[in-house]
Structures are given as C-alpha cells and as structure tokens.
Design a protein around this motif. Structure first.
Motif, short mmCIF file in Angstrom:
data_model
loop_
_atom_site.label_atom_id
_atom_site.label_comp_id
_atom_site.label_asym_id
_atom_site.label_seq_id
_atom_site.Cartn_x
_atom_site.Cartn_y
_atom_site.Cartn_z
N SER A 1 -2.53 -0.21 7.95
CA SER A 1 -2.94 -1.32 8.82
C SER A 1 -4.28 -1.93 8.41
O SER A 1 -4.40 -3.17 8.31
CB SER A 1 -2.99 -0.86 10.28
OG SER A 1 -1.71 -0.45 10.72
N PRO A 2 -5.33 -1.11 8.12
CA PRO A 2 -6.60 -1.73 7.68
C PRO A 2 -6.44 -2.50 6.37
O PRO A 2 -7.08 -3.54 6.19
CB PRO A 2 -7.52 -0.52 7.50
CG PRO A 2 -6.95 0.54 8.37
CD PRO A 2 -5.47 0.35 8.30
N ARG A 3 -5.58 -2.03 5.51
CA ARG A 3 -5.34 -2.68 4.23
C ARG A 3 -4.63 -4.02 4.41
O ARG A 3 -4.80 -4.94 3.62
CB ARG A 3 -4.48 -1.72 3.41
CG ARG A 3 -4.13 -2.11 2.01
CD ARG A 3 -3.39 -0.91 1.41
NE ARG A 3 -2.72 -1.21 0.19
CZ ARG A 3 -1.89 -0.39 -0.41
NH1 ARG A 3 -1.64 0.80 0.12
NH2 ARG A 3 -1.30 -0.72 -1.54
N LEU A 4 -3.83 -4.12 5.49
CA LEU A 4 -3.06 -5.35 5.75
C LEU A 4 -3.71 -6.24 6.79
O LEU A 4 -3.11 -7.23 7.20
CB LEU A 4 -1.65 -4.97 6.21
CG LEU A 4 -0.80 -4.16 5.23
CD1 LEU A 4 0.48 -3.69 5.90
CD2 LEU A 4 -0.47 -5.00 3.99
N GLN A 5 -4.92 -5.92 7.21
CA GLN A 5 -5.57 -6.67 8.27
C GLN A 5 -5.66 -8.16 7.92
O GLN A 5 -6.13 -8.54 6.85
CB GLN A 5 -6.97 -6.10 8.53
CG GLN A 5 -7.63 -6.67 9.78
CD GLN A 5 -8.91 -5.92 10.11
OE1 GLN A 5 -9.40 -5.12 9.32
NE2 GLN A 5 -9.47 -6.20 11.28
N GLY A 6 -5.20 -8.97 8.84
CA GLY A 6 -5.23 -10.42 8.65
C GLY A 6 -4.04 -10.96 7.88
O GLY A 6 -3.91 -12.18 7.74
N ARG A 7 -3.18 -10.11 7.40
CA ARG A 7 -2.02 -10.57 6.62
C ARG A 7 -0.77 -10.53 7.49
O ARG A 7 -0.53 -9.59 8.23
CB ARG A 7 -1.82 -9.70 5.38
CG ARG A 7 -2.97 -9.81 4.38
CD ARG A 7 -2.83 -8.78 3.27
NE ARG A 7 -1.57 -8.90 2.54
CZ ARG A 7 -1.20 -8.09 1.54
NH1 ARG A 7 -2.01 -7.10 1.18
NH2 ARG A 7 -0.06 -8.26 0.93
N THR A 8 0.03 -11.55 7.37
CA THR A 8 1.30 -11.62 8.10
C THR A 8 2.49 -11.45 7.16
O THR A 8 3.62 -11.25 7.64
CB THR A 8 1.43 -12.95 8.84
OG1 THR A 8 1.35 -14.04 7.89
CG2 THR A 8 0.33 -13.11 9.88
#
Length: 241
Positions: free
Chosen positions: A211-218
């Motif tokens: 989740s932190p790695r994908l933060q802001g990504r949809t």
C-alpha cells in the motif's frame, strides 16, 4: 516471492524428499529381503505388548498424538531363550499376548530376529517407499509447472501487450501461506476494448504490504498475452508517465 519461484522451490523440495524416501525404502526392502532369504525359522510367542506414543504436527499447526502397540516376542534356539521387540507397531494391535508367531533369525546371531510375516517384515520399507512414490511425482509436477511459469513470465516481459489496469484490491491472500504467513497481493482489472470482457490480474506474492508503495496510484501496468489475457503479470514498478 514470485509464484513461479514458489512452485519451483516446493517442487524441488518435494521431489528431493521423494527420491530420498524411495532410495531409503528400496534399501530397506533389499536389506530385509536379504535377511529373510538367509534367516532360519522357528516359532515364537508374544510375551508383551508395549504402547508407544508418537507425536506429529499437521499442516494446520495442530499437534496430533497416536498410540501404537509393539509386540515383544520370545523364542528358543538350541535350548537358549531369546527375545526381541518388533520395530513395527500398529493400532489396533496386530497381536495378542500369548499368541504364537513365526520368527526369522540370523543363525550366526539369533538375537537378530524379527517376526517372519510379510507385513511385519516389509511394512517399514513399503511405508517409506510409498511416501516416496507420492512425493516424487508431486514434486515433479510442481517443478515442471514452475519452469513453465518462468518461461511464460519471460515471454510476457518481452512480448506481452501492456495495459493500465485499475487497482481493485490490495491485501493478504488468506488461501496461501508462504513462510507460515499469508502473502500480500494486488488485484487489478481492465476491459478488453475488442471483446468488452473484463479481465483480472493478480500480482506475485508480496512479503510486505504494498500500500505505501502504491500510494496515490489508481492503476498498475499489466502485461498480458493477447491470445489469452488470463496469462498475465502485474508490473508494480512502472509508473504512469
């Protein structure tokens, strides 16, 4: 951990264990057959039944205890009495105290003896070898599957069609355990413009929460086989430009 790597490692371990068990089973069978061929025969009597508890741990982590009964047999050779405890136990007991049983013994060393029935003599080799027969093909199938997945993965990296798929879910996969932990996975979906069908891609098993790695990504990039979109891989490292 990549699924392909997981299949390859587990397959290799199962296959190696299976081959070892097969080898041990065959060695035990050959040794037992050699002993039985050269042994002398006589009659013996079961004088005691000894209970022995064995503890095993299942894949669910629970401890299970099983009691087996081992017969102690007495027999006489040239006026001298000998006794031995069988290495083969069972539950329920296969023998009763006072029961007469055939005995095979080494004429040069009568204290080396065993019950001269097929199951008592060959149960251990059959059990060990049987486990080897089970483990070896399972290991081979998993290993081959892992190698095929590795080739597919390499092909998708080079020739797979890219698409930006929408992230649907990020969380643990509770159907699988890796190193006794449920791994994290990323689910993403996209719609095929030509067929209108919606397809789902699932990432490799991840040790840590992405989740932190994908933060802001949809969306994440997915590489798939146009002939079979279900053959795909999720690329978490490429960011939208």
């Amino acid at each position: 951990m990549r699924r392909v790597r997981l299949f390859t490692i587990i397959g290799g371990i199962f296959g190696l264990i299976g081959l070892v068990l097969l080898s041990v089973g065959m060695a035990l069978a050959a040794s037992t057959a050699s002993f039985m061929a050269s042994a002398q025969r006589t009659d013996g009597t079961v004088v005691a039944m000894t209970a022995r508890n064995t503890t095993t741990r299942g894949s669910d982590g629970h401890t299970r205890r099983r009691m087996s009964w081992y017969p102690t047999v007495e027999f006489t050779v040239e006026g001298r009495r000998y006794s031995f405890r069988s290495s083969t136990g069972s539950n329920p007991p296969s023998y009763e105290t006072g029961e007469n049983v055939p005995v095979a013994y080494d004429p040069g060393n009568p204290s080396d003896a065993r019950i001269a029935s097929f199951w008592s003599a060959f149960l251990a080799p059959l059990s060990v070898g049987g486990l080897g027969v089970v483990f070896t093909p399972i290991g081979a199938v998993l290993f081959v599957k892992g190698r095929r997945m590795a080739r597919l993965r390499a092909w998708l990296w080079k020739q797979g069609r890219p698409v930006w798929a929408e992230i649907e879910h990020v969380g643990r996969d509770f159907t699988v355990r890796v190193n006794n932990r449920h791994p994290y996975v990323v689910h993403a979906t996209w719609q095929d413009e030509q067929t209108g069908r919606t397809h789902t891609a699932v990432s490799d098993y991840l040790r840590h929460d992405p989740s932190p790695r994908l933060q802001g990504r949809t969306h994440v990039r997915v590489l798939y086989d146009p002939a079979d979109p279900d053959r795909n891989l999720v690329d978490l490292d490429t960011h939208p430009s």
